[in-house]
Design a protein around this motif. Structure first.
Motif, mmCIF file in Angstrom:
data_model
loop_
_atom_site.group_PDB
_atom_site.id
_atom_site.type_symbol
_atom_site.label_atom_id
_atom_site.label_comp_id
_atom_site.label_asym_id
_atom_site.label_seq_id
_atom_site.Cartn_x
_atom_site.Cartn_y
_atom_site.Cartn_z
ATOM 1 N N TYR A 1 180.640 -113.001 7.328
ATOM 2 C CA TYR A 1 179.654 -112.352 8.200
ATOM 3 C C TYR A 1 179.691 -110.847 7.948
ATOM 4 C CZ TYR A 1 177.043 -111.352 12.500
ATOM 5 O OH TYR A 1 176.105 -110.934 13.416
ATOM 6 N N SER A 2 178.552 -110.268 7.565
ATOM 7 C CA SER A 2 178.550 -108.851 7.179
ATOM 8 C C SER A 2 177.290 -108.131 7.653
ATOM 9 C CB SER A 2 178.683 -108.723 5.658
ATOM 10 O OG SER A 2 177.625 -109.410 4.994
ATOM 11 N N PRO A 3 177.047 -108.105 8.966
ATOM 12 C CA PRO A 3 175.903 -107.321 9.443
ATOM 13 C C PRO A 3 176.128 -105.835 9.186
ATOM 14 C CG PRO A 3 177.317 -107.931 11.274
ATOM 15 C CD PRO A 3 177.857 -108.649 10.071
ATOM 16 N N SER A 4 175.064 -105.072 9.195
ATOM 17 C CA SER A 4 175.171 -103.637 8.945
ATOM 18 C C SER A 4 176.216 -103.016 9.865
ATOM 19 C CB SER A 4 173.824 -102.957 9.179
ATOM 20 O OG SER A 4 172.851 -103.490 8.315
ATOM 21 N N GLY A 5 177.107 -102.230 9.271
ATOM 22 C CA GLY A 5 178.175 -101.589 10.023
ATOM 23 C C GLY A 5 179.485 -102.340 9.973
ATOM 24 N N LYS A 6 179.444 -103.611 9.534
ATOM 25 C CA LYS A 6 180.671 -104.424 9.483
ATOM 26 C C LYS A 6 180.766 -105.112 8.114
ATOM 27 C CE LYS A 6 180.763 -105.185 14.471
ATOM 28 N NZ LYS A 6 180.807 -106.166 15.587
ATOM 29 N N GLU A 7 180.738 -104.293 7.059
ATOM 30 C CA GLU A 7 180.686 -104.831 5.697
ATOM 31 C C GLU A 7 182.041 -104.868 4.994
ATOM 32 O OE1 GLU A 7 176.909 -102.198 6.349
ATOM 33 O OE2 GLU A 7 179.074 -101.971 6.618
ATOM 34 N N GLU A 8 183.099 -104.450 5.665
ATOM 35 C CA GLU A 8 184.384 -104.300 4.981
ATOM 36 C C GLU A 8 184.866 -105.612 4.357
ATOM 37 O OE1 GLU A 8 188.887 -102.510 5.664
ATOM 38 O OE2 GLU A 8 187.697 -103.138 7.396
ATOM 39 N N ASP A 9 184.788 -106.725 5.089
ATOM 40 C CA ASP A 9 185.335 -107.984 4.581
ATOM 41 C C ASP A 9 184.646 -108.426 3.298
ATOM 42 O OD1 ASP A 9 187.123 -108.082 6.658
ATOM 43 O OD2 ASP A 9 185.999 -109.543 7.844
#
Length: 374
Positions: free
Chosen positions: A28-36
């Motif tokens: 799960y990689s919505p904008s702002g949470k792309e680290e994984d």
């Protein structure tokens, strides 16, 4: 190029490509949470033996990935964004494969394109170093919000050409629509809902404004060039009362030959007419964002490669404009020449039924490799 291309195409592994795509969708990689997802892709790229650099965007956890090959500074970059819109259902965003179609959040926009680019990169990296093309791969964050990933990259580098893997059903798009985002705010007078005649309903005012925009002669005249969509509308929520505030957000997609300045003038004139014709209207307009479209003359070398490759892949070669907003607008404004080309289509992007044909993803990897070698 043919011998090298056949060698690279032989190295494209459909099983590896499919696994990587499914794994990417499952992250799960919505904008702002792309680290994984960036950590996952960084591992894939380092396994090819090429150097990978993190480019911090606004904090350590948000970074672009940049890698290059070849002896010269690349004139061409493959560009993909790893972020998605938020999930429609947090329990149902993951990948599902059925009859050659892969569904799931980001499958079309644009993890399919990113997976194809990583696979093309992996195959190209099997060439001896002196035979590798001068090529860059850029995987950015933040495209679905404000394009801050690409904007950060463009602070340091502006390649001559980029290929952006947005969903075009593999139809090359050298022309790109412009985009405007406009917010309208109406103010009213709050009163108990049983006495609406003593108040002023901000929602009713907003509906009249939106109807006037839709019916305006200027908008009808530009109907073939201007795509108008009401994206959001909300009002003050204070119980059993007439609402005293309403806000609407409008998306406008502009054909490449229609400038934002022209559309802004049309909107301002239409709203002035609304202020004079709608009783008691208290209206504010905010132009949040605008980016002009562009029309590129395709380079002969690029067209020649596409004309050679598409028949070999049994694909139709039709040039189409890209009707949505993308980081292509930013790259063009910076001086680059962006080609928009990727698997999947806009029809399902940002919907609960988002999907892409895996055959398109595999063909995309082959097309990217051919354009890189060209």
């Amino acid at each position: 190029m043919t011998t090298r291309l056949e060698q690279v195409w032989h190295e494209i592994d459909p099983d590896r490509l499919k696994k990587n795509l499914i794994d990417m969708i499952d992250i799960y990689s919505p904008s702002g949470k792309e680290e994984d997802i960036q950590l996952f892709l960084e591992e894939q790229l380092r396994a090819t033996g090429t150097d990978v650099r993190r480019q911090v965007v606004d904090e350590e956890e948000r970074f672009n990935l940049i890698t290059t090959m070849g002896s010269d500074s690349p004139d061409l970059y493959l560009v993909g964004h790893v972020d998605t819109v938020p999930a429609w259902d947090i329990d149902e965003y993951a990948a599902v494969e059925e009859w050659g179609v892969i569904r799931g959040l980001g499958s079309a926009d644009m993890k399919g394109g990113c997976a194809a680019m990583v696979e093309a990169w992996t195959a190209l990296a099997t060439l001896p170093e002196d035979q590798r093309p001068s090529l860059g791969l850029l995987l950015v964050v933040g495209e679905e919000e404000n394009g801050d990933g690409s904007a950060r990259f463009l602070e340091e580098c502006c390649p001559r050409s980029v290929i952006i893997g947005e969903p075009t059903a593999l139809l090359p798009a050298f022309d790109h629509y412009g985009y405007m985002e406009v917010t309208l705010i109406t103010q009213g007078r709050r009163i108990h809902s049983s006495l609406p005649e003593l108040g002023h309903n901000a929602i009713e005012s907003m509906l009249r404004v939106l109807l006037q925009i839709e019916r305006s002669t200027a908008f009808r005249q530009q109907a073939t060039k201007l795509v108008y969509s009401i994206r959001e509308m909300s009002s003050s929520r204070a119980g059993f009362v007439v609402p005293d505030r309403c806000e609407a957000m409008i998306d406008l997609h502009l054909s490449p030959d229609l400038s934002p300045v022209t559309v802004r003038t049309i909107i301002e004139k239409t709203l002035e007419q609304a202020r004079s014709s709608i009783k008691g209207l208290d209206l504010e307009v905010v132009f949040n964002f605008e980016a002009g479209g562009y029309q590129l003359a395709p380079e002969d070398n690029t067209i020649n490669i596409l004309e050679e490759i598409y028949p070999r892949l049994n694909l139709p070669l039709n040039l189409v404009p890209f009707r949505s907003h993308s980081d292509g607008n930013l790259f063009f404004q910076a001086g680059s020449k962006p080609l928009i080309l990727g698997p999947g289509s806009l029809e399902t992007a940002h919907t609960a039924d988002e999907q892409t044909s895996f055959a398109e993803v595999e063909d995309a990897a082959r097309i990217y490799a051919a354009l890189a070698l060209g």
